[in-house]
Write a protein that holds these residues in place. Sequence first.
Motif, PDB file in Angstrom:
ATOM      1  N   LYS A  45       0.831  -1.207   0.000  1.00 12.26           N
ATOM      2  CA  LYS A  45       0.000   0.000   0.000  1.00 12.26           C
ATOM      3  C   LYS A  45       0.863   1.253   0.000  1.00 12.26           C
ATOM      4  CE  LYS A  45      -3.695   2.310   2.593  1.00 12.26           C
ATOM      5  NZ  LYS A  45      -4.582   2.229   3.783  1.00 12.26           N
ATOM      6  N   MET A  46       1.918   1.267   0.822  1.00 12.76           N
ATOM      7  CA  MET A  46       2.808   2.428   0.883  1.00 12.76           C
ATOM      8  C   MET A  46       3.477   2.689  -0.468  1.00 12.76           C
ATOM      9  SD  MET A  46       4.441   1.471   4.605  1.00 12.76           S
ATOM     10  CE  MET A  46       5.912   2.466   4.402  1.00 12.76           C
ATOM     11  N   VAL A  47       3.921   1.623  -1.112  1.00 12.55           N
ATOM     12  CA  VAL A  47       4.571   1.751  -2.419  1.00 12.55           C
ATOM     13  C   VAL A  47       3.600   2.345  -3.444  1.00 12.55           C
ATOM     14  CG1 VAL A  47       5.448   0.420  -4.382  1.00 12.55           C
ATOM     15  CG2 VAL A  47       6.311  -0.033  -2.083  1.00 12.55           C
ATOM     16  N   CYS A  48       2.375   1.847  -3.460  1.00 19.20           N
ATOM     17  CA  CYS A  48       1.388   2.314  -4.438  1.00 19.20           C
ATOM     18  C   CYS A  48       0.992   3.768  -4.190  1.00 19.20           C
ATOM     19  CB  CYS A  48       0.156   1.414  -4.405  1.00 19.20           C
ATOM     20  SG  CYS A  48       0.465  -0.260  -5.009  1.00 19.20           S
ATOM     21  N   LEU A  49       0.836   4.145  -2.930  1.00 19.55           N
ATOM     22  CA  LEU A  49       0.478   5.530  -2.623  1.00 19.55           C
ATOM     23  C   LEU A  49       1.600   6.487  -3.011  1.00 19.55           C
ATOM     24  CD1 LEU A  49      -1.308   5.127   0.853  1.00 19.55           C
ATOM     25  CD2 LEU A  49      -2.355   5.442  -1.396  1.00 19.55           C
ATOM     26  N   GLU A  50       2.842   6.063  -2.803  1.00 23.42           N
ATOM     27  CA  GLU A  50       3.962   6.923  -3.195  1.00 23.42           C
ATOM     28  C   GLU A  50       4.073   7.017  -4.715  1.00 23.42           C
ATOM     29  OE1 GLU A  50       7.724   9.152  -2.747  1.00 23.42           O
ATOM     30  OE2 GLU A  50       5.649   9.113  -2.038  1.00 23.42           O
ATOM     31  N   ALA A  51       3.794   5.917  -5.411  1.00 22.94           N
ATOM     32  CA  ALA A  51       3.787   5.962  -6.874  1.00 22.94           C
ATOM     33  C   ALA A  51       2.730   6.947  -7.369  1.00 22.94           C
ATOM     34  CB  ALA A  51       3.530   4.570  -7.441  1.00 22.94           C
ATOM     35  N   LEU A  52       1.575   6.956  -6.735  1.00 25.72           N
ATOM     36  CA  LEU A  52       0.497   7.884  -7.111  1.00 25.72           C
ATOM     37  C   LEU A  52       0.829   9.324  -6.742  1.00 25.72           C
ATOM     38  CD1 LEU A  52      -2.596   5.720  -6.204  1.00 25.72           C
ATOM     39  CD2 LEU A  52      -2.217   6.817  -8.426  1.00 25.72           C
ATOM     40  N   ARG A  53       1.713   9.513  -5.777  1.00 29.29           N
ATOM     41  CA  ARG A  53       2.154  10.884  -5.476  1.00 29.29           C
ATOM     42  C   ARG A  53       3.020  11.418  -6.608  1.00 29.29           C
ATOM     43  NH1 ARG A  53       6.397  13.732  -3.919  1.00 29.29           N
ATOM     44  NH2 ARG A  53       7.735  11.892  -3.817  1.00 29.29           N
ATOM     45  N   LEU A  54       3.987  10.617  -7.050  1.00 33.64           N
ATOM     46  CA  LEU A  54       4.887  11.054  -8.114  1.00 33.64           C
ATOM     47  C   LEU A  54       4.212  11.051  -9.485  1.00 33.64           C
ATOM     48  CD1 LEU A  54       8.329   9.393  -7.284  1.00 33.64           C
ATOM     49  CD2 LEU A  54       7.791  11.827  -7.306  1.00 33.64           C
ATOM     50  N   TYR A  55       3.290  10.113  -9.674  1.00 32.79           N
ATOM     51  CA  TYR A  55       2.642   9.944 -10.981  1.00 32.79           C
ATOM     52  C   TYR A  55       1.126   9.854 -10.784  1.00 32.79           C
ATOM     53  CZ  TYR A  55       7.441   8.475 -11.870  1.00 32.79           C
ATOM     54  OH  TYR A  55       8.817   8.412 -11.937  1.00 32.79           O
ATOM     55  N   PRO A  56       0.490  10.971 -10.414  1.00 34.93           N
ATOM     56  CA  PRO A  56      -0.947  10.936 -10.103  1.00 34.93           C
ATOM     57  C   PRO A  56      -1.792  10.540 -11.297  1.00 34.93           C
ATOM     58  CG  PRO A  56      -0.170  13.203 -10.283  1.00 34.93           C
ATOM     59  CD  PRO A  56       1.046  12.335 -10.308  1.00 34.93           C
ATOM     60  N   ALA A  57      -2.878   9.828 -11.008  1.00 33.90           N
ATOM     61  CA  ALA A  57      -3.789   9.404 -12.076  1.00 33.90           C
ATOM     62  C   ALA A  57      -4.332  10.608 -12.830  1.00 33.90           C
ATOM     63  CB  ALA A  57      -4.931   8.583 -11.484  1.00 33.90           C
ATOM     64  N   ALA A  58      -4.592  11.686 -12.127  1.00 31.19           N
ATOM     65  CA  ALA A  58      -5.009  12.952 -12.748  1.00 31.19           C
ATOM     66  C   ALA A  58      -3.906  13.970 -12.492  1.00 31.19           C
ATOM     67  CB  ALA A  58      -6.328  13.430 -12.157  1.00 31.19           C
ATOM     68  N   ALA A  59      -3.135  14.303 -13.518  1.00 28.93           N
ATOM     69  CA  ALA A  59      -2.022  15.237 -13.342  1.00 28.93           C
ATOM     70  C   ALA A  59      -2.518  16.651 -13.065  1.00 28.93           C
ATOM     71  CB  ALA A  59      -1.117  15.231 -14.566  1.00 28.93           C
ATOM     72  N   PHE A  60      -3.708  16.966 -13.557  1.00 24.03           N
ATOM     73  CA  PHE A  60      -4.328  18.264 -13.291  1.00 24.03           C
ATOM     74  C   PHE A  60      -5.837  18.090 -13.399  1.00 24.03           C
ATOM     75  CE2 PHE A  60      -4.352  18.082 -17.833  1.00 24.03           C
ATOM     76  CZ  PHE A  60      -5.477  18.772 -18.224  1.00 24.03           C
ATOM     77  N   ILE A  61      -6.564  18.966 -12.751  1.00 20.22           N
ATOM     78  CA  ILE A  61      -8.021  19.001 -12.859  1.00 20.22           C
ATOM     79  C   ILE A  61      -8.452  20.463 -12.932  1.00 20.22           C
ATOM     80  CG2 ILE A  61      -8.512  16.805 -11.719  1.00 20.22           C
ATOM     81  CD1 ILE A  61      -8.947  18.280  -9.120  1.00 20.22           C
ATOM     82  N   ASN A  62      -9.693  20.695 -13.317  1.00 19.19           N
ATOM     83  CA  ASN A  62     -10.197  22.065 -13.336  1.00 19.19           C
ATOM     84  C   ASN A  62     -11.669  22.085 -12.966  1.00 19.19           C
ATOM     85  OD1 ASN A  62     -12.004  21.993 -15.755  1.00 19.19           O
ATOM     86  ND2 ASN A  62     -10.094  21.495 -16.802  1.00 19.19           N
ATOM     87  N   ARG A  63     -12.137  23.233 -12.577  1.00 23.75           N
ATOM     88  CA  ARG A  63     -13.549  23.471 -12.317  1.00 23.75           C
ATOM     89  C   ARG A  63     -13.921  24.835 -12.885  1.00 23.75           C
ATOM     90  NH1 ARG A  63     -12.829  18.947 -11.451  1.00 23.75           N
ATOM     91  NH2 ARG A  63     -13.228  17.720  -9.573  1.00 23.75           N
ATOM     92  N   GLU A  64     -15.135  24.916 -13.376  1.00 18.12           N
ATOM     93  CA  GLU A  64     -15.650  26.174 -13.911  1.00 18.12           C
ATOM     94  C   GLU A  64     -16.576  26.811 -12.884  1.00 18.12           C
ATOM     95  OE1 GLU A  64     -18.426  27.734 -17.660  1.00 18.12           O
ATOM     96  OE2 GLU A  64     -18.300  25.608 -17.148  1.00 18.12           O
ATOM     97  N   CYS A  65     -16.405  28.100 -12.657  1.00 19.89           N
ATOM     98  CA  CYS A  65     -17.304  28.803 -11.738  1.00 19.89           C
ATOM     99  C   CYS A  65     -18.695  28.848 -12.357  1.00 19.89           C
ATOM    100  CB  CYS A  65     -16.799  30.215 -11.470  1.00 19.89           C
ATOM    101  SG  CYS A  65     -17.836  31.126 -10.295  1.00 19.89           S
ATOM    102  N   THR A  66     -19.655  28.205 -11.684  1.00 19.37           N
ATOM    103  CA  THR A  66     -21.010  28.092 -12.230  1.00 19.37           C
ATOM    104  C   THR A  66     -22.019  28.940 -11.469  1.00 19.37           C
ATOM    105  OG1 THR A  66     -21.285  26.076 -10.896  1.00 19.37           O
ATOM    106  CG2 THR A  66     -20.662  25.792 -13.208  1.00 19.37           C
ATOM    107  N   VAL A  67     -21.529  29.915 -10.723  1.00 24.22           N
ATOM    108  CA  VAL A  67     -22.429  30.843 -10.050  1.00 24.22           C
ATOM    109  C   VAL A  67     -23.271  31.555 -11.099  1.00 24.22           C
ATOM    110  CG1 VAL A  67     -22.533  32.964  -8.693  1.00 24.22           C
ATOM    111  CG2 VAL A  67     -20.900  31.173  -8.084  1.00 24.22           C
ATOM    112  N   ASP A  68     -24.537  31.770 -10.815  1.00 26.67           N
ATOM    113  CA  ASP A  68     -25.458  32.396 -11.769  1.00 26.67           C
ATOM    114  C   ASP A  68     -24.897  33.716 -12.280  1.00 26.67           C
ATOM    115  OD1 ASP A  68     -27.914  34.233 -12.437  1.00 26.67           O
ATOM    116  OD2 ASP A  68     -28.648  32.165 -12.508  1.00 26.67           O
TER     117      ASP A  68
END
Length: 511
Positions: free
Chosen positions: A361-384
């Motif tokens: 588990k420790m090895v896999c979590l550290e791998a995901l730290r260096l190589y995250p499944a999502a390298a970036f994400i975004n959100r759009e402001c949807t306020v009216d």
Amino acid sequence: MVEFWCSLVLLVLLIFFSGSYFWLRKQYSYFEDHRIPYLSTSVWSPLGHLRQLLFLRISFADLFRNIYADPKLDDDAKVVGFFIFQTPALMIRDPELIRLILIKNFNSFLNRYEAAAGTDNDAMGSLTLPLAKYHNWRDSRQCMSTLFASGPMKQRMYPLMLKVANDLEDYLEKRVTVGGLTLPLSEMCQLYTTDLTGTLFYSLDVGGLRSGHSQLRQITKELFSPNIQKVFHFMAIFFLPTWTKVLGAKVFTEDYANFMKHLVKNPHLKHQGDLIDQLAKMKQNRPPTHYCQHEDFIASQAGIILLAGFETSSSLLAFTLYELAKQTNLQERLRHELHQAFAPDFSYLSYETLVNLPYLKMVCLEALRLYPAAAFINRECTVDSNQNGFSLKPHLDFVVPPGMPAYISILGLQRDKKYWPEPDRFDPERFSSDSLANILPMTYIPFGAGPHGCIGSRLGLLQLKMGLAHILRLYRVETCDQTVSKIEFNAKTFMLEAKDEIYLRFVRDAP
């Protein structure tokens, strides 16, 4: 007369370029006017900060990491402004602001910024879970999430995954001789991933590891293979979402879309508890006017599930093996744990055992730290649009206007020396039971966070653990002359993928 027309043309050009200059100058002064830290860009370029990306000279992951970690920024800067073409965008650098946008005030950031062209122009793309807007996304998410609950994963998926794991062992046994063999990792890891996807979600016995070839892998590789048209469509979807209809941008190629349509309608496949079965039940329980009744709805979700897991899962397995090959002491510690877990007479591990092996588990979590499944994400402001926007007070004196995209570089965040000492070093001890309490919340989000977080995160982690367990229980991986000294990311793909093939030497344990 000739002189007159030449003078007129020069005058028109002068007016055009002068007007363009002053217009771009005004657009690019947005963050300066609002007193927000920002990265400057050339007033003569209409591309904003996307020039290198659009010309395929930098990967998505590196672009957003560079913006996040630009050396000109103050370490305490909570946000940084940049430009997507001429559109102002925010890079969020503060963990508390990240939590605010992804979780606490999710209702003000309901959608991702990217968008498909709509069901009339690109039904396959616009119906997919990642690109569907909130009112459609919510239903699909609730339906598909039942597939990834712990019960179905343990009872239905795990036995199927073990069959693929056995095929993985046989794949290596046929190739690795007594003295060892150097192998490229991409083929093996991609066959493993597509075999799992086909089995778990489509009830399809792909058999790629057994035969060394997979149509599912081939059709997906072709979709990821860049050409001018694909790059144009992809960039439009991500950075010009309001123009996708006009530009005719499509998420899937025609060949890929047709392949998925035929796959989900294959009369020879018995769908029991898989993705197609789950989505078919959803259609039965919705009114005729519901968006899920569209003829391409099931094919669209089946298509995006394959794409979402194909490169991320296969690359992650390869990256983890690469890091373990470079640090033999870590690899031997993990192999010792696996040998004890499998024991002499066990050819597989129970679900509970695999999930709970501490060092794995420790090895896999550290791998995901260096190589995250999502390298970036975004959100759009949807306020009216009738409102001014979303205020970031008391964290920051700024109001995010409706429609503005906010980006989070997960790669940048998880390699930030402010939160992770020696951030580029592979060190599983960061995730030991004694160290977990030291991890600042929202600085480790390899699958995103909040309602839009990756629906398959638990399965992704499980298949990484299974792949590592069934390879390393029998084989030692070593670097060789062909092994790259450092991982660089491919500028021609959206997901995290190595620029160069990763070669490792596999050595079978003595009987």
